[in-house]
Write an enzyme that holds these catalytic residues in place. Structure first.
Site, PDB file in Angstrom:
ATOM      1  N   HIS A   1     125.457  43.020  33.504  1.00 55.90           N
ATOM      2  CA  HIS A   1     125.449  41.823  34.351  1.00 55.90           C
ATOM      3  C   HIS A   1     126.421  40.764  33.812  1.00 55.90           C
ATOM      4  CE1 HIS A   1     122.350  43.096  37.182  1.00 55.90           C
ATOM      5  NE2 HIS A   1     121.813  43.723  36.164  1.00 55.90           N
ATOM      6  N   THR A   2     127.431  41.211  33.132  1.00 49.77           N
ATOM      7  CA  THR A   2     128.496  40.314  32.663  1.00 49.77           C
ATOM      8  C   THR A   2     129.724  40.410  33.567  1.00 49.77           C
ATOM      9  OG1 THR A   2     129.068  42.097  31.163  1.00 49.77           O
ATOM     10  CG2 THR A   2     127.895  40.236  30.214  1.00 49.77           C
TER      11      THR A   2
ATOM     12  N   SER B   1     126.236  55.024  39.098  1.00 49.88           N
ATOM     13  CA  SER B   1     127.358  54.710  39.993  1.00 49.88           C
ATOM     14  C   SER B   1     127.813  55.876  40.851  1.00 49.88           C
ATOM     15  CB  SER B   1     128.549  54.174  39.193  1.00 49.88           C
ATOM     16  OG  SER B   1     128.202  52.977  38.620  1.00 49.88           O
TER      17      SER B   1
ATOM     18  N   TYR C   1     119.630  41.971  42.956  1.00 49.00           N
ATOM     19  CA  TYR C   1     120.945  41.915  42.308  1.00 49.00           C
ATOM     20  C   TYR C   1     121.708  40.679  42.794  1.00 49.00           C
ATOM     21  CZ  TYR C   1     125.573  43.373  40.723  1.00 49.00           C
ATOM     22  OH  TYR C   1     126.801  43.417  40.119  1.00 49.00           O
TER      23      TYR C   1
ATOM     24  N   ASP D   1     131.880  49.280  37.821  1.00 45.83           N
ATOM     25  CA  ASP D   1     131.623  50.677  38.193  1.00 45.83           C
ATOM     26  C   ASP D   1     132.864  51.323  38.794  1.00 45.83           C
ATOM     27  OD1 ASP D   1     129.154  49.764  37.519  1.00 45.83           O
ATOM     28  OD2 ASP D   1     128.301  49.878  39.538  1.00 45.83           O
TER      29      ASP D   1
ATOM     30  N   SER E   1     127.653  55.721  43.863  1.00 41.66           N
ATOM     31  CA  SER E   1     128.340  55.085  44.996  1.00 41.66           C
ATOM     32  C   SER E   1     129.799  54.788  44.651  1.00 41.66           C
ATOM     33  CB  SER E   1     127.611  53.819  45.434  1.00 41.66           C
ATOM     34  OG  SER E   1     127.447  52.959  44.343  1.00 41.66           O
TER      35      SER E   1
HETATM   36  C1  GLA Z   1     125.808  47.416  38.999  1.00 34.84           C
HETATM   37  C2  GLA Z   1     127.058  46.749  39.581  1.00 34.84           C
HETATM   38  C3  GLA Z   1     128.047  46.387  38.470  1.00 34.84           C
HETATM   39  C4  GLA Z   1     127.377  45.615  37.345  1.00 34.84           C
HETATM   40  C5  GLA Z   1     126.077  46.298  36.908  1.00 34.84           C
HETATM   41  C6  GLA Z   1     125.318  45.471  35.925  1.00 34.84           C
HETATM   42  O1  GLA Z   1     126.122  48.650  38.455  1.00 34.84           O
HETATM   43  O2  GLA Z   1     127.689  47.589  40.507  1.00 34.84           O
HETATM   44  O3  GLA Z   1     129.134  45.670  39.013  1.00 34.84           O
HETATM   45  O4  GLA Z   1     127.154  44.297  37.721  1.00 34.84           O
HETATM   46  O5  GLA Z   1     125.236  46.589  38.004  1.00 34.84           O
HETATM   47  O6  GLA Z   1     126.011  45.330  34.733  1.00 34.84           O
END
Ligand code: GLA
Length: 394
Positions: A36-37, A127, A229, A179, A129
């Site tokens: 979440h950075t 990921s 989110y 991602d 997606s």
């Molecule tokens: C998901 C989002 C990313 C990122 C993470 C948390 O995977 O797609 O962009 O924010 O959460 O780090």
């Protein structure tokens, strides 16, 4: 599926021969630290997996894109001249979003038949997606370049950005760039140290003698994750606005050091917002320290930062939940597990752990037993290999 099986399936669905088939692939990712950075202009440390989306494709003479998947009964047919009519697709939504974004960016979308095969678990926080998005963008970019006689290679950073925009505008998740960047730019046996503010990056060799990266899937069905989110993202933005009253030159939380935060944190009166911001600022700092630790072969220190990261995501950012917390707690009881944390957005999904090779069996057995007893269903385990980013497979 093996590539030959995917090709056979393609012929079964669309007919013709193998001769004019093209193959593109793009992977899922695991993030080792820095959660979440990314949407706060901070640092992340992900690696591309060998689990991936493979697309077998064949150009058509018209503007129709037909899509099928090896693991779903759905078939989708898109008229690319009327792309906004496809906003409500269930499967095919990501692809429609990519086509729409690429049209905006001036790409010529060539009609084609496509078959998708995913080995990244769906909805597992690895990921899947982004893997679909980047593989799709790459396929259409290569075909567009061929149609326009452009012979420069596809810009994979641009593919990542297009994929992120598809996610924002079509899927409705205001995700960061991590991602899609990892899926586009990953390199075998390298971890990507990415500065999400300017997309500068460094590829750090995985030096983990005697240790492996193990991913464990909670197998939790995720509900409302997207709205939570987006809520976290808005809370960070609200926190930044408050801190900017004292530090007007800051453009994102990633610009703010731990010391600056400590000096000004009391400006944030809302405890929840303060906690969210505190997580981001300290997590960003942990990424820098972790990368240094890995470069200095201090894998034990790296593991400690992972544990701190999980605790902060649990207590301050509140995105873990009983499933992820149970996996991490159980992992840390096992001798030879030196670090464990949730990876990705949270609210379910996976953990990532660094485990001494000779302790992996023990970890899997004891974690599976304890988790299943407490949660009521089994987790899944993947011993991770770090693979390459999106590419055409020749
Ligand atoms: C998901 C989002 C990313 C990122 C993470 C948390 O995977 O797609 O962009 O924010 O959460 O780090």
């Amino acid at each position: 599926m093996e590539l030959q099986q995917i090709k056979d399936k393609f012929i079964e669905i669309y007919g013709g021969t193998e001769e004019d088939l093209r193959v593109f692939a793009s992977p899922g990712r695991v993030n080792l630290i820095g959660e979440h950075t990314d949407y706060n202009g901070g640092f992340v440390f992900p690696a591309a997996l060998t689990m991936k989306t493979t697309i077998v494709a064949r150009k058509r003479q018209d503007k129709i894109v037909n899509m099928a998947a090896t693991d779903l009964p759905d078939r989708v047919s898109i008229n690319t001249e009327d792309i906004n009519a496809y906003k409500d697709l269930w499967w095919g939504n990501y692809q429609a979003g990519i086509i729409a974004e690429m049209q905006k960016g001036g790409y010529e979308i060539v009609g084609c038949d496509m078959l998708y095969d995913d080995t990244t678990p769906h909805g597992g926080g690895l990921s899947s997606s982004a893997a679909i998005e980047v593989a799709t963008a790459l396929t259409f970019a290569v075909f567009s370049n061929e149609a326009k006689n452009i012979d420069t290679p596809v810009d994979m950073v641009e593919m990542a950005k297009i994929s992120q925009m598809a996610e924002h505008n079509y899927v409705g998740v205001n995700c960061g760039i991590m991602d899609q960047f990892a899926s586009a730019m990953g390199k075998e046996n390298k971890i990507i140290f990415l500065n999400c503010k300017d997309l500068s990056y460094d590829l750090v060799p995985v030096k983990m003698d005697g240790y492996k990266i193990v991913v464990t899937n909670t197998n939790k069905k995720r509900g409302l994750a997207d709205s939570k989110y987006n809520e976290r993202r808005s809370q960070c933005e609200a926190g930044l606005e408050i801190l900017k009253t004292a530090m007007p030159d800051k453009t994102c939380l990633g610009d703010i050091t731990v010391e600056e935060f400590e000096q000004h944190k009391d400006l944030i009166k809302d405890e929840i917002i303060k906690n969210r911001v505190q997580h981001v600022i300290y997590e960003d700092d942990r990424v820098l320290k972790s990368v240094d630790a890995l470069k200095n072969n201090d894998i034990l220190a790296f593991g400690q930062y992972m544990i701190q990261s999980h605790n902060s995501l649990r207590d301050l950012y509140e995105v873990t939940g009983v499933e992820l917390d149970t996996l991490v707690e159980e992992a840390l009881k096992v001798d030879g597990v030196i670090g464990s944390r949730m990876t990705g957005a949270g609210f379910g999904g996976c953990t990532v752990s660094i485990i001494r090779e000779d302790a992996i069996d023990n970890y899997i057995n004891s974690c599976k037993k304890a988790y299943t007893e407490k949660i009521g269903y089994e987790p899944s385990f993947y011993i991770t290999e770090i693979g390459n980013g999106g590419q055409e497979i020749l």
